[in-house]
Scaffold this active site. Structure first.
Site, PDB file in Angstrom:
ATOM      1  N   GLU A  79       1.898   0.313   2.138  1.00 29.95           N
ATOM      2  CA  GLU A  79       1.729  -0.355   3.958  1.00 29.95           C
ATOM      3  C   GLU A  79       0.413  -1.143   3.556  1.00 29.95           C
ATOM      4  OE1 GLU A  79       2.067   2.702   3.933  1.00 29.95           O
ATOM      5  OE2 GLU A  79       2.847   4.028   5.307  1.00 29.95           O
ATOM      6  N   CYS A 106      -4.140   4.373   6.254  1.00 28.25           N
ATOM      7  CA  CYS A 106      -3.169   3.120   6.647  1.00 28.25           C
ATOM      8  C   CYS A 106      -2.533   2.727   7.842  1.00 28.25           C
ATOM      9  CB  CYS A 106      -1.782   3.287   6.104  1.00 28.25           C
ATOM     10  SG  CYS A 106      -1.754   3.532   4.215  1.00 28.25           S
TER      11      CYS A 106
HETATM   12  O1  LIG Z   1       2.161   6.369   4.212  1.00 31.12           O
HETATM   13  C1  LIG Z   1       2.109   6.387   3.653  1.00 31.12           C
HETATM   14  N1  LIG Z   1       2.292   5.236   2.598  1.00 31.12           N
HETATM   15  C2  LIG Z   1       3.075   5.576   0.946  1.00 31.12           C
HETATM   16  O2  LIG Z   1       3.444   5.108   0.446  1.00 31.12           O
HETATM   17  N2  LIG Z   1       2.856   7.049   1.157  1.00 31.12           N
HETATM   18  C3  LIG Z   1       3.107   6.928  -1.064  1.00 31.12           C
HETATM   19  C4  LIG Z   1       2.021   7.788  -1.037  1.00 31.12           C
HETATM   20  C5  LIG Z   1       2.564   8.861  -2.217  1.00 31.12           C
HETATM   21  O3  LIG Z   1       2.578   7.698  -3.756  1.00 31.12           O
HETATM   22  C6  LIG Z   1       3.462   8.939  -2.120  1.00 31.12           C
HETATM   23  C7  LIG Z   1       3.949  10.631  -1.582  1.00 31.12           C
HETATM   24  O4  LIG Z   1       4.404  11.414  -2.352  1.00 31.12           O
HETATM   25  P1  LIG Z   1       5.130  12.179  -1.917  1.00 31.12           P
HETATM   26  O5  LIG Z   1       5.510  13.018  -1.340  1.00 31.12           O
HETATM   27  O6  LIG Z   1       5.064  13.148  -3.531  1.00 31.12           O
HETATM   28  O7  LIG Z   1       3.427  13.441  -1.185  1.00 31.12           O
HETATM   29  O8  LIG Z   1       4.454   7.653  -0.898  1.00 31.12           O
HETATM   30  C8  LIG Z   1       2.484   8.055   1.635  1.00 31.12           C
HETATM   31  C9  LIG Z   1       2.473   7.911   2.992  1.00 31.12           C
HETATM   32  C10 LIG Z   1       2.509   9.277   3.342  1.00 31.12           C
HETATM   33  O9  LIG Z   1       2.667   9.296   4.705  1.00 31.12           O
HETATM   34 ZN   LIG Z   2      -1.034   5.337   4.275  1.00 35.57          ZN
END
Ligand SMILES: O=c1[nH]c(=O)n([C@H]2C[C@H](O)[C@@H](COP(=O)(O)O)O2)cc1CO
Ligand SMILES: [Zn+2]
Length: 159
Positions: A79, A106
């Site tokens: 985002e 975000c």
């Molecule tokens: O809103 C988000 N947007 C987003 O891009 N992310 C990304 C950060 C990390 O690269 C991944 C989350 O990794 P994990 O589920 O392994 O904790 O997603 C994580 C969130 C958390 O909700």
């Molecule tokens: Zn985020």
């Protein structure tokens, strides 16, 4: 008579957010975002990835261990990337389609940019303080958040 099996706007934009997840290098969760104007024009897209100059071959993708050696300090969220990728001036009042509910950081960017609505798919971290804080701020700021309604259609792309 016109073709009947076209997809609706929500499916189109969530589809673009989903397609964008294919650019992510995160072995854990690939996230995609698509920002759309009030009149259904795509303004920006993003996915979670390392910042410019921070090689995704050199930076860590681990979830656990010394925080310095996990992805969390470094990865730029989908985002936020979508917001930062947008160089125009018409983001106020837009909608953002996200494959995962936005975290608190975000969410702050979404609120401050005047994005009016979040359409999200997965909410797997709903129980975490970060997402609870997101929802608290979104409610205070009057930003709508709506769960995406699946249309039950599978689309395969031959790339
Ligand atoms: O809103 C988000 N947007 C987003 O891009 N992310 C990304 C950060 C990390 O690269 C991944 C989350 O990794 P994990 O589920 O392994 O904790 O997603 C994580 C969130 C958390 O909700
Ligand atoms: Zn985020």
């Amino acid at each position: 008579m016109k073709k009947q099996d076209y997809i609706n706007w929500d499916a189109y934009f969530m589809g673009i957010a989903l397609l964008s997840t294919n650019r992510s290098k995160d072995p854990g969760t690939s996230v995609g975002a698509c920002i759309v104007s009030q009149d259904n024009k795509i303004l920006s897209v993003g996915y979670n990835g390392m910042p410019y100059g921070c090689s995704d071959d050199e930076y860590p993708w681990e979830r656990e261990g010394d925080p310095f050696d996990t992805k969390y300090f470094y990865v730029c969220h989908a985002e936020l990337n979508a917001i930062l990728n947008y160089t125009g001036t018409d983001i106020k009042g837009s909608k953002v389609y996200v494959t995962l509910f936005p975290c608190n950081e975000c969410t702050k960017a979404i609120i401050q940019k005047g994005i009016a609505e979040i359409i999200y798919m997965d909410d797997k971290y709903a129980h975490t303080p970060a997402v609870l804080a997101s929802k608290r701020m979104l409610t205070s700021a009057g930003v709508k958040f709506t769960k995406y309604t699946p249309i039950g259609k599978d689309i395969t792309l031959s790339l």
